[in-house]
Scaffold this active site. Structure first.
Site, PDB file in Angstrom:
ATOM      1  N   GLU A 132       9.047   7.599 -17.051  1.00  0.00           N
ATOM      2  CA  GLU A 132       7.631   7.980 -17.155  1.00  0.00           C
ATOM      3  C   GLU A 132       7.072   7.560 -18.515  1.00  0.00           C
ATOM      4  OE1 GLU A 132       8.316  11.703 -14.100  1.00  0.00           O
ATOM      5  OE2 GLU A 132       8.045  12.116 -16.229  1.00  0.00           O
ATOM      6  N   HIS A 160       0.836  -1.215   0.000  1.00  0.00           N
ATOM      7  CA  HIS A 160       0.000   0.000   0.000  1.00  0.00           C
ATOM      8  C   HIS A 160       0.865   1.257   0.000  1.00  0.00           C
ATOM      9  CE1 HIS A 160      -3.217  -2.811   1.139  1.00  0.00           C
ATOM     10  NE2 HIS A 160      -2.351  -3.275   2.020  1.00  0.00           N
ATOM     11  N   SER A 179      14.556  20.363 -16.663  1.00  0.00           N
ATOM     12  CA  SER A 179      13.428  21.261 -16.893  1.00  0.00           C
ATOM     13  C   SER A 179      13.896  22.435 -17.730  1.00  0.00           C
ATOM     14  CB  SER A 179      12.902  21.748 -15.537  1.00  0.00           C
ATOM     15  OG  SER A 179      12.187  22.943 -15.689  1.00  0.00           O
ATOM     16  N   LYS A 212      16.662  20.780 -11.836  1.00  0.00           N
ATOM     17  CA  LYS A 212      15.861  19.561 -11.931  1.00  0.00           C
ATOM     18  C   LYS A 212      16.551  18.422 -12.686  1.00  0.00           C
ATOM     19  CE  LYS A 212      11.585  19.404 -11.400  1.00  0.00           C
ATOM     20  NZ  LYS A 212      10.947  18.453 -10.497  1.00  0.00           N
TER      21      LYS A 212
END
Ligand code: ARG
Length: 515
Positions: A303, A171, A290, A296
């Site tokens: 992804e 979980h 970024s 970043k």
């Protein structure tokens, strides 16, 4: 063959130099124009099966010659034309409804009317089904190769990190400490089944529909076993209607790819979360930055790997919906079905390759992992197991440890067990809980040193040495098994690639007797 006559030009009307009927109208003229022409045509998309179609044409012509359906001289001329067409490339084909028609036109352009004998005893229906299987075999072998590379990467990570403790989650909450090796091998096992599913799909893919003709066989004395053999297929799909119209092989392959993409999405998601927590540092090659925030480093490639599962599931859905309820035998819907399989095999193979690279190059932060391994009182189950091993019924032990966790939470002034039990219950909390639950000190039941050990994440991991568990010894067995399985699947893969290469070379030799 000029650029203007290439595909995309809807208006070929000259009919080549083949004979027409009394009014001079040939079949290709009557159906060669009109507003739906480009909608109807698969010629551009058929670039993917251009080489396959030439090879299938060769096998078919060789068979026609061997069976004395076409004389050797004509066969030689057609085979010579096919070689020239291959050199010119797909982009130089004359217009046609599809690659099969365009290649036939090009053959007739070169050989003359006799070139039309190439299409004796077959149809585009068995031809296209054979082309798809022929090309998809290579693509599936590439996909299998990427699953093997990924499994190698995972096994390598495992071999380096059998002792690297980390938090394990259920979980997404800290659950029990485990190791990076145990995590990596959990995915090796899943990808292993993905490899197996693809190999399984390959076995049914590798069957020849050629000679099924439109669906109803032919009057000519063809030799289907011979063409199957020339093209490296394992066997023939017996029933000609089944051969020319079934596409369950597309569905099965796309489903296997989609399942693999789902596995990949889990690996990607875990690594994204681990990167977020500072557990793993992805290589720059697999990261992005970024355009505005200079500091970043984002896990963009992973992804995208995660998103490919959506593409592939969509391909399965599109394909199933297209195939559902189609009547026997051939229907043009099948032309659009194929695209789903190409899309799936391309995107999933690429995602698998990227995942293998990302896993192989990621840096695991052992200190951060160790510091978090015991967070959330993740050793609690091990403590309960220890009490149960010392005669306390497991349910009572569970209650005792829960009560210690609650006590620790209250002492830490938190309002939930998870929040406050960051440090977990210590020996004193467990002892106090024993007084509450059992009415006696903990030492009455269990050696205090054993309790202290059970509270240590590394000891906790080492104690879970059941088959398949995270203890380094148990993981060593899993790793050995994984390496054996990777080795034998690699052997199978190499054999399959060699079989295709050998068939290709053997077919070439047969062709050389004629050209
Ligand atoms: N381009 C077609 C396909 O991909 C080839 C078969 C055409 N056959 C036919 N009977 N219209 O399915």
């Amino acid at each position: 063959m000029t650029e203007e006559s290439a595909h995309g030009d809807a208006g070929r009307t000259d009919g080549g130099d083949i004979g027409g009927d009394a009014s001079g109208v040939v079949r290709r003229d009557r159906f060669s124009g009109g507003p739906a022409r480009s909608f109807l045509s698969s010629l551009a998309a058929d670039e993917r099966i251009f080489e396959a179609d030439l090879e299938i044409d060769r096998a078919h012509v060789l068979m026609l010659a061997v069976q004395d359906i076409v004389d050797d001289e004509t066969a030689g001329e057609i085979l010579t034309a096919l070689d020239a067409i291959e050199v010119e490339g797909h982009g130089s084909l004359p217009d046609g409804e599809d690659v099969h028609e365009a290649i036939e036109t090009a053959v007739i352009d070169q050989v003359g009317e006799e070139g039309g004998k190439m299409h004796t005893a077959r149809s585009r229906n068995d031809e296209v089904a054979t082309c798809i299987r022929y090309r998809l075999r290579e693509d599936v072998l590439d996909a299998i190769e990427t699953t093997l590379a990924l499994r190698e990467s995972l096994a390598e990570v495992a071999s380096e990190h059998t002792e690297t403790v980390m938090p394990g989650y259920t979980h997404l909450q800290p659950a029990q400490p485990t190791t990076v090796a145990h995590w990596a091998l959990s995915y090796e096992g899943a990808v292993r089944r993905d490899t197996e599913r693809l190999l399984d799909a390959y076995a049914r893919l590798n069957q020849s529909p050629l000679g099924g003709a439109a669906f109803a066989g032919t009057t000519f004395d063809i030799d289907r076993e011979y063409t199957a053999d020339l093209l490296g297929f394992d066997s023939v799909i017996e029933n000609s209607m089944d051969a020319s119209s079934s596409r369950d092989f597309l569905l099965e392959t796309t489903q296997a790819l989609s399942t693999h993409a789902t596995t990949l999405s889990g690996i990607a998601e875990d690594l994204i979360i681990f990167a977020n927590r500072g557990f793993v540092d992805l290589a720059d090659d697999y990261s992005s930055t970024s355009s505005i925030m200079p500091q970043k480093k984002n896990p963009d490639t992973l992804e995208l790997v995660r998103a490919v599962a959506g593409d592939a599931a969509g391909n399965v859905q599109g394909l199933t919906t297209t195939l559902k309820g189609l009547p026997r035998a051939y229907n043009r819907d099948l032309q659009r079905a194929t695209t789903h399989a190409w899309d799936a095999v391309d995107s999933v193979t690429e995602a698998s390759e990227v995942a293998a690279g990302a896993v192989a190059t990621a840096d695991w932060n052992e200190e951060a992992l160790e510091a978090e391994a015991g967070a959330g009182f993740s050793t609690a189950t091990g403590v309960a197991d220890l009490l149960a091993a010392n005669g306390i019924p497991f349910r009572t032990a569970h209650e005792l440890v829960a009560s210690a966790a609650q006590r620790a939470a209250e002492q830490a002034n938190g309002n939930t067990v998870n929040q406050a039990a960051e440090q977990g219950a210590d020996y004193d909390a467990l002892d106090a809980a024993a007084e509450d639950v059992l009415g006696e000190p903990l030492a009455t039941y269990v050696d205090p040193d054993a309790v202290t050990d059970a509270l240590d994440p590394a000891q906790s991991v080492a104690s879970r040495d059941s088959q398949g568990g995270p203890a380094p010894d148990a993981v060593a067995d899993q790793l050995e098994y994984a390496r054996d399985a990777i080795g034998s699947d690699e052997t199978v893969h190499t054999e399959l690639v060699d079989e295709l290469d050998a068939a290709h070379a053997a077919l070439r030799e047969e062709v050389n007797d004629y050209v």
